[in-house]
Design an enzyme around this catalytic site. Sequence first.
Site, PDB file in Angstrom:
ATOM      1  N   THR A  94       0.450  -1.032  -0.110  1.00 57.22           N
ATOM      2  CA  THR A  94      -0.300   0.579  -0.116  1.00 57.22           C
ATOM      3  C   THR A  94       0.815   1.268   0.054  1.00 57.22           C
ATOM      4  O   THR A  94       1.023   2.509  -0.754  1.00 57.22           O
ATOM      5  CB  THR A  94      -0.905   0.027   0.914  1.00 57.22           C
ATOM      6  N   GLY A 114       0.548   1.387   6.287  1.00 58.67           N
ATOM      7  CA  GLY A 114      -0.248   0.715   6.515  1.00 58.67           C
ATOM      8  C   GLY A 114      -0.768  -0.589   7.467  1.00 58.67           C
ATOM      9  O   GLY A 114       1.032  -0.008   8.231  1.00 58.67           O
ATOM     10  N   ALA A 115      -1.001  -1.073   7.267  1.00 57.46           N
ATOM     11  CA  ALA A 115      -1.261  -1.951   7.917  1.00 57.46           C
ATOM     12  C   ALA A 115      -1.773  -3.043   7.825  1.00 57.46           C
ATOM     13  O   ALA A 115      -2.274  -3.722   7.058  1.00 57.46           O
ATOM     14  CB  ALA A 115      -2.075  -1.655   9.380  1.00 57.46           C
ATOM     15  N   ASP A 116      -1.631  -4.682   9.045  1.00 55.17           N
ATOM     16  CA  ASP A 116      -2.459  -5.795   7.990  1.00 55.17           C
ATOM     17  C   ASP A 116      -3.956  -6.014   8.935  1.00 55.17           C
ATOM     18  O   ASP A 116      -4.336  -6.319   8.428  1.00 55.17           O
ATOM     19  CB  ASP A 116      -1.461  -6.557   9.171  1.00 55.17           C
ATOM     20  N   GLU A 153       9.499   1.616  12.005  1.00 53.42           N
ATOM     21  CA  GLU A 153       7.918   1.945  11.410  1.00 53.42           C
ATOM     22  C   GLU A 153       7.582   2.523  13.218  1.00 53.42           C
ATOM     23  O   GLU A 153       7.204   3.240  12.960  1.00 53.42           O
ATOM     24  CB  GLU A 153       6.799   1.017  11.092  1.00 53.42           C
TER      25      GLU A 153
HETATM   26  C1  5RP Z   1       5.721  -4.097   6.842  1.00 48.08           C
HETATM   27  C2  5RP Z   1       3.680  -3.917   7.054  1.00 48.08           C
HETATM   28  C3  5RP Z   1       2.725  -3.348   6.536  1.00 48.08           C
HETATM   29  O1  5RP Z   1       2.453  -2.068   6.814  1.00 48.08           O
HETATM   30  C4  5RP Z   1       1.821  -4.517   6.418  1.00 48.08           C
HETATM   31  O2  5RP Z   1       2.198  -5.471   6.737  1.00 48.08           O
HETATM   32  C5  5RP Z   1       0.860  -3.766   5.334  1.00 48.08           C
HETATM   33  O3  5RP Z   1       1.566  -4.806   3.660  1.00 48.08           O
HETATM   34  P1  5RP Z   1       0.526  -3.953   2.807  1.00 48.08           P
HETATM   35  O4  5RP Z   1       0.674  -3.021   2.055  1.00 48.08           O
HETATM   36  O5  5RP Z   1       1.033  -4.918   2.031  1.00 48.08           O
HETATM   37  O6  5RP Z   1      -0.789  -4.891   3.168  1.00 48.08           O
HETATM   38  O7  5RP Z   1       3.485  -3.211   8.660  1.00 48.08           O
HETATM   39  O8  5RP Z   1       5.979  -4.008   7.756  1.00 48.08           O
END
Ligand code: 5RP
Length: 215
Positions: free
Chosen positions: A29, A80-82, A101
Amino acid sequence: MSEAKRLAGEKAIDYVEDGMIVGVGTGSTVAFFIDALGRIRDRIAGAVSSSEQSTARLRMLGIEVLDANAAGPLKLYVDGADECDPHKCLIKGGGAALTREKIIAEASETFVCIVDPAKRVPVLGKFPLPVEVIPMARSLVARRILALTGGQPVWRDSAVTDNGNWILDVHNLSIVDPVGLETELNQIPGVVSVGLFARRRADIVIVGGEPPQVL
Ligand code: 5RP
């Protein structure tokens, strides 16, 4: 899904002001945000990056990457975030960049989190919680986490962080008290950082869509 990520990443440009040094996260993202930042690179003073991966993309687009110590406090961090709960608490670290981060989020006045709709959850924990550990403490930390939470820590195969450490992904959690769990896990010797962003959570969440939703 990548269209939603693109829309979220591009919307975050609204928060970039002229002359800013922008804190930049990691992931697919954020890659859309970096691409959009590249299109306005003459308006910004540079970026502080949370990973080698983001640094490479920023440099490729002609954006200067500055040292966090030299840059000092930042006005804006975009990442971003999971997973994201209704209180803007996050699970992060799917890309193994959680420690840097967290440092940049802490150094920033405003943390704008960019997600696709699938990342929104009522309670954090379905996504395994990443914990960065000093290699020699992996087994100790795993035992402590199991005893404290009942969650199952799994060593992320062949993952070495940009800091030379390892990752445990903790499965089967239901995180009803994110601040409490973050605080507790931070106390275990050998834990470098926990992928719970609750004490310093997002200020603004942008959910990609047509139009993007700003929470
Ligand atoms: C990396 C992160 C990312 O922000 C998280 O994994 C989201 O990734 P993506 O945007 O690919 O879904 O925390 O350490």
